[in-house]
Design a protein around this motif. Sequence first.
Motif, PDB file in Angstrom:
ATOM      1  N   ALA A 219      48.110  35.522  23.654  1.00  0.00           N
ATOM      2  CA  ALA A 219      48.582  35.377  25.034  1.00  0.00           C
ATOM      3  C   ALA A 219      47.410  35.465  26.012  1.00  0.00           C
ATOM      4  CB  ALA A 219      49.628  36.454  25.337  1.00  0.00           C
ATOM      5  N   MET A 220      46.496  36.401  25.757  1.00  0.00           N
ATOM      6  CA  MET A 220      45.328  36.551  26.618  1.00  0.00           C
ATOM      7  C   MET A 220      44.472  35.286  26.598  1.00  0.00           C
ATOM      8  SD  MET A 220      41.773  37.165  26.177  1.00  0.00           S
ATOM      9  CE  MET A 220      41.673  37.937  24.572  1.00  0.00           C
ATOM     10  N   ALA A 221      44.220  34.739  25.411  1.00  0.00           N
ATOM     11  CA  ALA A 221      43.369  33.558  25.294  1.00  0.00           C
ATOM     12  C   ALA A 221      43.996  32.344  25.983  1.00  0.00           C
ATOM     13  CB  ALA A 221      43.102  33.255  23.822  1.00  0.00           C
ATOM     14  N   THR A 222      45.295  32.125  25.750  1.00  0.00           N
ATOM     15  CA  THR A 222      45.948  30.948  26.344  1.00  0.00           C
ATOM     16  C   THR A 222      46.018  31.067  27.864  1.00  0.00           C
ATOM     17  OG1 THR A 222      48.095  31.975  25.879  1.00  0.00           O
ATOM     18  CG2 THR A 222      47.269  30.403  24.277  1.00  0.00           C
ATOM     19  N   LYS A 223      46.208  32.287  28.379  1.00  0.00           N
ATOM     20  CA  LYS A 223      46.260  32.459  29.826  1.00  0.00           C
ATOM     21  C   LYS A 223      44.913  32.158  30.466  1.00  0.00           C
ATOM     22  CE  LYS A 223      47.351  35.750  33.510  1.00  0.00           C
ATOM     23  NZ  LYS A 223      46.123  35.403  34.260  1.00  0.00           N
ATOM     24  N   MET A 224      43.830  32.663  29.875  1.00  0.00           N
ATOM     25  CA  MET A 224      42.497  32.411  30.438  1.00  0.00           C
ATOM     26  C   MET A 224      42.187  30.921  30.460  1.00  0.00           C
ATOM     27  SD  MET A 224      39.963  35.373  28.991  1.00  0.00           S
ATOM     28  CE  MET A 224      40.163  37.101  29.446  1.00  0.00           C
ATOM     29  N   PHE A 225      42.539  30.233  29.384  1.00  0.00           N
ATOM     30  CA  PHE A 225      42.254  28.798  29.307  1.00  0.00           C
ATOM     31  C   PHE A 225      43.137  28.038  30.295  1.00  0.00           C
ATOM     32  CE2 PHE A 225      41.931  24.624  27.211  1.00  0.00           C
ATOM     33  CZ  PHE A 225      40.568  24.594  26.920  1.00  0.00           C
ATOM     34  N   ALA A 226      44.388  28.440  30.405  1.00  0.00           N
ATOM     35  CA  ALA A 226      45.307  27.779  31.340  1.00  0.00           C
ATOM     36  C   ALA A 226      44.840  27.947  32.780  1.00  0.00           C
ATOM     37  CB  ALA A 226      46.718  28.332  31.155  1.00  0.00           C
ATOM     38  N   ASP A 227      44.326  29.128  33.108  1.00  0.00           N
ATOM     39  CA  ASP A 227      43.800  29.346  34.455  1.00  0.00           C
ATOM     40  C   ASP A 227      42.664  28.377  34.749  1.00  0.00           C
ATOM     41  OD1 ASP A 227      45.614  31.369  34.860  1.00  0.00           O
ATOM     42  OD2 ASP A 227      44.192  33.000  34.467  1.00  0.00           O
TER      43      ASP A 227
ATOM     44  N   ASN B 252      44.216  24.917  35.302  1.00  0.00           N
ATOM     45  CA  ASN B 252      45.030  24.788  36.520  1.00  0.00           C
ATOM     46  C   ASN B 252      44.218  24.956  37.791  1.00  0.00           C
ATOM     47  OD1 ASN B 252      47.316  24.437  34.913  1.00  0.00           O
ATOM     48  ND2 ASN B 252      47.746  26.646  34.847  1.00  0.00           N
ATOM     49  N   ASN B 253      43.208  25.817  37.747  1.00  0.00           N
ATOM     50  CA  ASN B 253      42.470  26.142  38.964  1.00  0.00           C
ATOM     51  C   ASN B 253      41.147  25.399  39.095  1.00  0.00           C
ATOM     52  OD1 ASN B 253      44.513  28.011  39.430  1.00  0.00           O
ATOM     53  ND2 ASN B 253      43.391  29.679  38.425  1.00  0.00           N
ATOM     54  N   GLY B 254      40.676  24.830  37.988  1.00  0.00           N
ATOM     55  CA  GLY B 254      39.413  24.097  38.028  1.00  0.00           C
ATOM     56  C   GLY B 254      38.181  24.978  37.992  1.00  0.00           C
ATOM     57  N   THR B 255      38.368  26.282  37.956  1.00  0.00           N
ATOM     58  CA  THR B 255      37.236  27.217  37.901  1.00  0.00           C
ATOM     59  C   THR B 255      37.273  27.960  36.572  1.00  0.00           C
ATOM     60  OG1 THR B 255      37.309  27.527  40.295  1.00  0.00           O
ATOM     61  CG2 THR B 255      36.112  29.183  38.998  1.00  0.00           C
ATOM     62  N   ASN B 256      36.155  27.934  35.875  1.00  0.00           N
ATOM     63  CA  ASN B 256      36.082  28.595  34.570  1.00  0.00           C
ATOM     64  C   ASN B 256      35.656  30.043  34.758  1.00  0.00           C
ATOM     65  OD1 ASN B 256      35.797  29.357  31.939  1.00  0.00           O
ATOM     66  ND2 ASN B 256      34.340  27.774  31.363  1.00  0.00           N
ATOM     67  N   ASN B 257      36.630  30.945  34.676  1.00  0.00           N
ATOM     68  CA  ASN B 257      36.354  32.373  34.824  1.00  0.00           C
ATOM     69  C   ASN B 257      36.275  33.092  33.478  1.00  0.00           C
ATOM     70  OD1 ASN B 257      36.244  32.454  37.690  1.00  0.00           O
ATOM     71  ND2 ASN B 257      38.487  32.305  37.748  1.00  0.00           N
ATOM     72  N   VAL B 258      36.268  32.327  32.389  1.00  0.00           N
ATOM     73  CA  VAL B 258      36.136  32.954  31.077  1.00  0.00           C
ATOM     74  C   VAL B 258      34.696  33.448  30.925  1.00  0.00           C
ATOM     75  CG1 VAL B 258      36.375  32.663  28.586  1.00  0.00           C
ATOM     76  CG2 VAL B 258      37.858  31.368  30.143  1.00  0.00           C
ATOM     77  N   HIS B 259      34.551  34.708  30.618  1.00  0.00           N
ATOM     78  CA  HIS B 259      33.203  35.277  30.528  1.00  0.00           C
ATOM     79  C   HIS B 259      32.432  34.590  29.400  1.00  0.00           C
ATOM     80  CE1 HIS B 259      29.961  38.197  30.129  1.00  0.00           C
ATOM     81  NE2 HIS B 259      30.313  38.642  31.328  1.00  0.00           N
ATOM     82  N   PRO B 260      31.135  34.325  29.632  1.00  0.00           N
ATOM     83  CA  PRO B 260      30.338  33.660  28.576  1.00  0.00           C
ATOM     84  C   PRO B 260      30.411  34.353  27.221  1.00  0.00           C
ATOM     85  CG  PRO B 260      29.102  33.712  30.631  1.00  0.00           C
ATOM     86  CD  PRO B 260      30.360  34.497  30.883  1.00  0.00           C
TER      87      PRO B 260
END
Length: 933
Positions: free
Chosen positions: A746-754, A757-765
């Motif tokens: 759930a955590m992984a899919t939410k980060m990728f979906a954000d 949807n938002n166009g900004t990659n906030n997934v930590h390197p």
Amino acid sequence: MPKVAFTSKAPVAALVVLSVFALASVVTVLIVYRAEIFNLNPTTRAPRLPRNLVPHHYKVFLQPYFSTRIDPAANGTSPMHELMFLVGNFTVSFRCVETTSTILLHNRDLQLSMGPPVVRDQDTNQTIGISAVKKNQDESSFLEIQLNDVLEAGRNYTLFHAFGAPILDNLEGLYVSSYVEGQPAGEGDNTTERYLVATNMEPTGTRGLFPCFDEPDMKAVFDVTIIHPRNTTALANGQMLESNILNDDWQYTSFHSTPKMSTYLFAIAVSEFTSTPSPHERVEINTFARPNATAAGHTQYAANITGNILTFYETYLGSNYQLKKLDQIALPDLGPAAMENWGLITYQEEMLLYEEGVTSVLHKEAIANIIAHELAHQWFGNLVTMKWWNEIWLNEGFASYMSSLAVDHVEPTFNIGDRNFFGEFHAAFEEDALDSSRPLRAPSQDVQTTYEIMFLFDTITYCKGSCVLRMLADTVEERVFNKGVKMYLSEFKNRNVDQNDLWEYIQKAVDEENGLTKVARVMDPWTKQSGYPIITINTTNGEIHQKRFMYKHSSESSLWWYVPIRVMSETSHSFVMLETNGTVKKDELMSKSGEWILANVNCTGFYRVNYNPENWQRLLTQLEKDPHRIPVLNRAQLIDDAFNLARANVVDLTLALNTTRFLRNDRAHLPWKTAVDHLAYTVRMLERSEVYGPMQAYLQQQVKGLYDFFGNDTDVSLVPEDYSLRHIWLVAIEVACSNGLPECIAMATKMFADWMNNGTNNVHPELRHIIYCQAVAAGGRKEWEFAWKKSQNTSDLSEKELLSRALSCTRKIWLLNRYLEYTLDPEKIRVKDMSHIIYNIGQNVAGQALVWNFIRAHWEYVSKGNANEAFEGATNRFSTQYELDELKRFASDYNVNAVKWTVEQAIKQTKVNIQWVSQNKDNILKWFEGQMA
């Protein structure tokens, strides 16, 4: 790699004798050393230079002809069709110690003579006539100069020779490299391909640049002058002496003399790179890289730590770095990860550059570690050098051992020492248990050709070498070891050594401290014999014996070692030395009142340990009750020993599986990492069977507590500030997500979906390699096509690789098929990247059968890439008789010459896998079901 167009005019200069010559064509060659060996003595298999001439000084003038960029107005001229070459000359001064009428030195046959050599008596300045010059077209690479008169013992002579050579792109000797400078600009592109030349000489590349006495114990001083294109920077081993303009096209740079050094350390580079300085009170340190990388600050981290590491070594080793300058350069192309050339260390670009906020923070550890390794070589290898290549471990083993000490000092928050050591420990264990292993110190007669020398740059040299030194330091005490090392460096400064010299000076330190260890006697078996022992201990009566550990125990081994053993129990610590290959009793190894005994405390000894079943059970009980009573290295080692003993059929596999039970109560990285690495094989063999369900449930259960420990922070992309926690944090997320823990998915899919949807990659390197893969695996077409589009539009190579890997994680068969089809289209996927993608898809259990069918259907095209990698990706899960039959049919029906060894290994490994599954599947299923009952 394309050749570079030559457009400039030759300078009129007295610095170097140049001749005009033309080459009809240049062919990039891979030199295969199969020629019959030239023999000075018919009884010797391979040649070494005679010691009748001793070089002491080289003057080298070099002029590489190349353009740093191609003129856009050159009507589309491609550098691929142009010529790049070097002209130059050298003068070597040498002393004759035994009368001779022949000069022998090394000269690889790519060089072109630009006039006859000139030999002079340095004392009288008289020229000595030459009767013949021969180039030996064999492994010796000898240039043989026959003289009209004899050279007399005790006199000094010089040899002058002008030469030319093509500059190739094979990453050996002097070679050409390219990179792209600039940034994409909207729909257009303002990037430019740029070129540079650099060197890589170890072990025998210098003879391909100019004739020389190219053996490590024939050290000399080097004076270098380089004529190079205007607006480029020339670097060499020595500090710059002067640099002046010659004309509109050329300038020259001269360098101060080097210390006495071996030829394999000779280095130059000519480029448009810019530099970042490092602070140091005495040495001028600069780190060079592409101008864009320097301007963006990507060299800053390396520059920040280099001076600190150098200072640490100067203090720790009790001697200063020998030069006044130290350059480091991040090269787009380099064969090894780095090379320790004195005063000019070369690195693969990715091993030196760090981009804040983009590159994984943990990549800093790799950068610090490799800088520390190369700087250690400035003492171990450069200042004190092995006499011959069969003892290269004295260079590489010491550099590996020292690097952990240096990084722990300059970056204490990394806590890198245990991780570094454990990685070396087990890489060496794995290699040294095979039939194909070799002694750490290879017999000199087995190391003559360049191929044989290169063969020694392996896990045994680097990792076992480091482990053996660590064991010696623990045996004599680290303080005493360090004292001996300092004396060793002082005594042999600018000289050459063998391991006996090291033993002698460690022994001196031991004797001065009234120690009892006989260093050579204890250590020689560890360096002169292949393998290592398994120590078997019966704690009921204190009996102990040793035997060589091998995965195949088909025959008894007569090898034995002096084995230092640190022992602890619930109540005491002790030390024993096993000095026989027979069974002996040691009171220290006898269990008192049913307490557990642990041998090889902190894994200071290079051996495995097996116990009687009762002691194994006591240790396992302690681990589950309170794992922290056992040192963390030993917690990891108990897991590793148990799995490897099971692999060798010494213990039952269920014992190994039992060693993973305590992990639910452990938050240390090394035990978890060790267990995950070993269980990966079990997963690969059985994830297509009924075992996989209970196995996955067990791993979910084990990791849940660890995942929950980090859970709240992970959900909002917070990274643990404590570096020592980051490694276990990543293991927790990797194990949790790959085994389907719902909250992790759930955590992984939410980060990728954000991001979608938002166009900004906030997934930590730090998390991207996990999040991308798991989100694509859990998703469908939308997620896959988003990742594909992003992979095509990014110019960041590390990001492109992460996305490429994620695309292979989907469980949708039709998407995997689409990805495989894309590999056939070079407009979508370059041929050089094809094999890696095929391999990655093959690692997906949903894609393995697709890949096997695909490579057979398109073998001719797949063979254009790295066919070995693609083939391994398709077959490393094979574990059935049907798959073995398919493999054999492939070997007979297809042209497999390019991958013959890989195919043979796959057949052997599949047979092993079939046997392993047959022997263990039922017991493993029963064990996992029992854990979940």
